[in-house]
Design a protein around this motif. Sequence first.
Motif, PDB file in Angstrom:
ATOM      1  N   LEU A  12      68.754  34.443   5.446  1.00 61.24           N
ATOM      2  CA  LEU A  12      69.835  33.627   6.013  1.00 61.24           C
ATOM      3  C   LEU A  12      70.010  33.884   7.506  1.00 61.24           C
ATOM      4  O   LEU A  12      70.299  32.962   8.277  1.00 61.24           O
ATOM      5  N   GLY A  13      69.859  35.126   7.907  1.00 63.41           N
ATOM      6  CA  GLY A  13      70.034  35.462   9.314  1.00 63.41           C
ATOM      7  C   GLY A  13      69.064  34.736  10.226  1.00 63.41           C
ATOM      8  O   GLY A  13      69.350  34.523  11.412  1.00 63.41           O
ATOM      9  N   ASP A  14      67.916  34.342   9.684  1.00 61.35           N
ATOM     10  CA  ASP A  14      66.931  33.595  10.465  1.00 61.35           C
ATOM     11  C   ASP A  14      67.192  32.096  10.438  1.00 61.35           C
ATOM     12  O   ASP A  14      66.614  31.348  11.225  1.00 61.35           O
ATOM     13  N   LEU A  15      68.068  31.671   9.532  1.00 56.02           N
ATOM     14  CA  LEU A  15      68.308  30.247   9.348  1.00 56.02           C
ATOM     15  C   LEU A  15      69.571  29.750  10.042  1.00 56.02           C
ATOM     16  O   LEU A  15      69.692  28.557  10.327  1.00 56.02           O
ATOM     17  N   ILE A  16      70.512  30.657  10.307  1.00 56.52           N
ATOM     18  CA  ILE A  16      71.824  30.276  10.828  1.00 56.52           C
ATOM     19  C   ILE A  16      71.992  30.798  12.248  1.00 56.52           C
ATOM     20  O   ILE A  16      71.898  32.001  12.497  1.00 56.52           O
ATOM     21  N   ALA A  17      72.277  29.904  13.160  1.00 60.11           N
ATOM     22  CA  ALA A  17      72.494  30.291  14.557  1.00 60.11           C
ATOM     23  C   ALA A  17      73.731  31.179  14.677  1.00 60.11           C
ATOM     24  O   ALA A  17      74.757  30.930  14.038  1.00 60.11           O
ATOM     25  N   GLY A  62      72.097  39.653   3.175  1.00 58.27           N
ATOM     26  CA  GLY A  62      72.097  40.173   4.541  1.00 58.27           C
ATOM     27  C   GLY A  62      73.259  39.639   5.360  1.00 58.27           C
ATOM     28  O   GLY A  62      73.084  39.157   6.483  1.00 58.27           O
ATOM     29  N   LEU A  63      74.458  39.748   4.826  1.00 55.14           N
ATOM     30  CA  LEU A  63      75.640  39.121   5.416  1.00 55.14           C
ATOM     31  C   LEU A  63      76.101  39.831   6.691  1.00 55.14           C
ATOM     32  O   LEU A  63      75.899  41.025   6.853  1.00 55.14           O
TER      33      LEU A  63
END
Length: 369
Positions: A23-28, A51-52
Amino acid sequence: MLRPVSFVQPARIEYGSGKARALGDLIAGWSDRRVLVVADAFNAGRTDLLGLPAQTHVFSRVKPEPDLPNLDELLDEARAFAPDLVIGFGGGSAMDLAKLAAVLATSSKGLRDIVGVGKADPRSIGLIAIPTTAGTGSEVGARALVTDPSSQSKMAVESRHMVADLAVVDPDLTVSLPPAVTAATGVDALAHCAEAFTSRRAHPLIDIYAQKGIALVGQYLARAVADGSDVEARAGLAMAALYGGFCLGPVNTTAGHALSYPLGTRYGVPHGLANAVIFPHTLAFNASAQTAKTATVAELMGFDGTKLFDSAHRYCLDLGIEMRMSKLGVPADDLPSMAEEAHGIRRLLDFNPREIASEDILAIYRAAY
């Protein structure tokens, strides 16, 4: 083919093993986000998989059949936390409540104000849907269902503003599902596809997804129930559920789901299980009105088309599903009232391929009892 159809889906769908961890790579601006995760107790215990960011609040009390008090609890926490992003992490119940939180947390409207189609205000909160079961397809849908305790009926909200900005379909998240849940949710995905395929609102644009979803369930569900670690089977079912979700927005379900709802709202039977109990009955009931398409369903599933009910019923039994309503806590004396309630769900029954009277519904309930 000439009939107009509206097909609204998430702006982005990420499918595949390991996607939930990325997710960290998908959300700016991921590390600076204020994230509200909506989950049941089990999935709340494994949010570390996502990985919040540091500013995260987890609502962990999603009920299997969420009702108004459950939604109100969530909205209280959402307004206190003031997230800029909501993640629905779980089955259809978690994703449905997350959708409603995203549109209601900053709105002056309450749930009753937006019941129906197109009544929710635009949202300022981001929305991500991450399924942990392979059944509902809610990750790509624009609808959410909540039970009204006073009437024991489901209130349905549909709005393009409840379509997720991002749907993440990661089959790895379903590996931990026990066989019973795998079986029931898999038949739910099958029912979405089969009911949409045979609906009066069926459309060639959607039929292609419905047929592929049915074929995937036929190919992989028994395998996943027999061996939960079969990653290929898990991936196939995740894809089947996704295709089922594609069917729901433009077409939706019919009698199978209408008849299953009272089992959940009145007696807490999980949604997938309720649909599985009813599925062979409504498939056979509707066969005379959709002969060719029902034959296609039977072929894709490996059912004996000459003994359709028996074959579909045996398929569910062989998956280990309890197919008797009497064993699910449903009292026999409530069947007539349940039949009247189901008959009133016109948003689904008006598009059933065959007219179904309350007497027909009662007969199906008794046969399933």
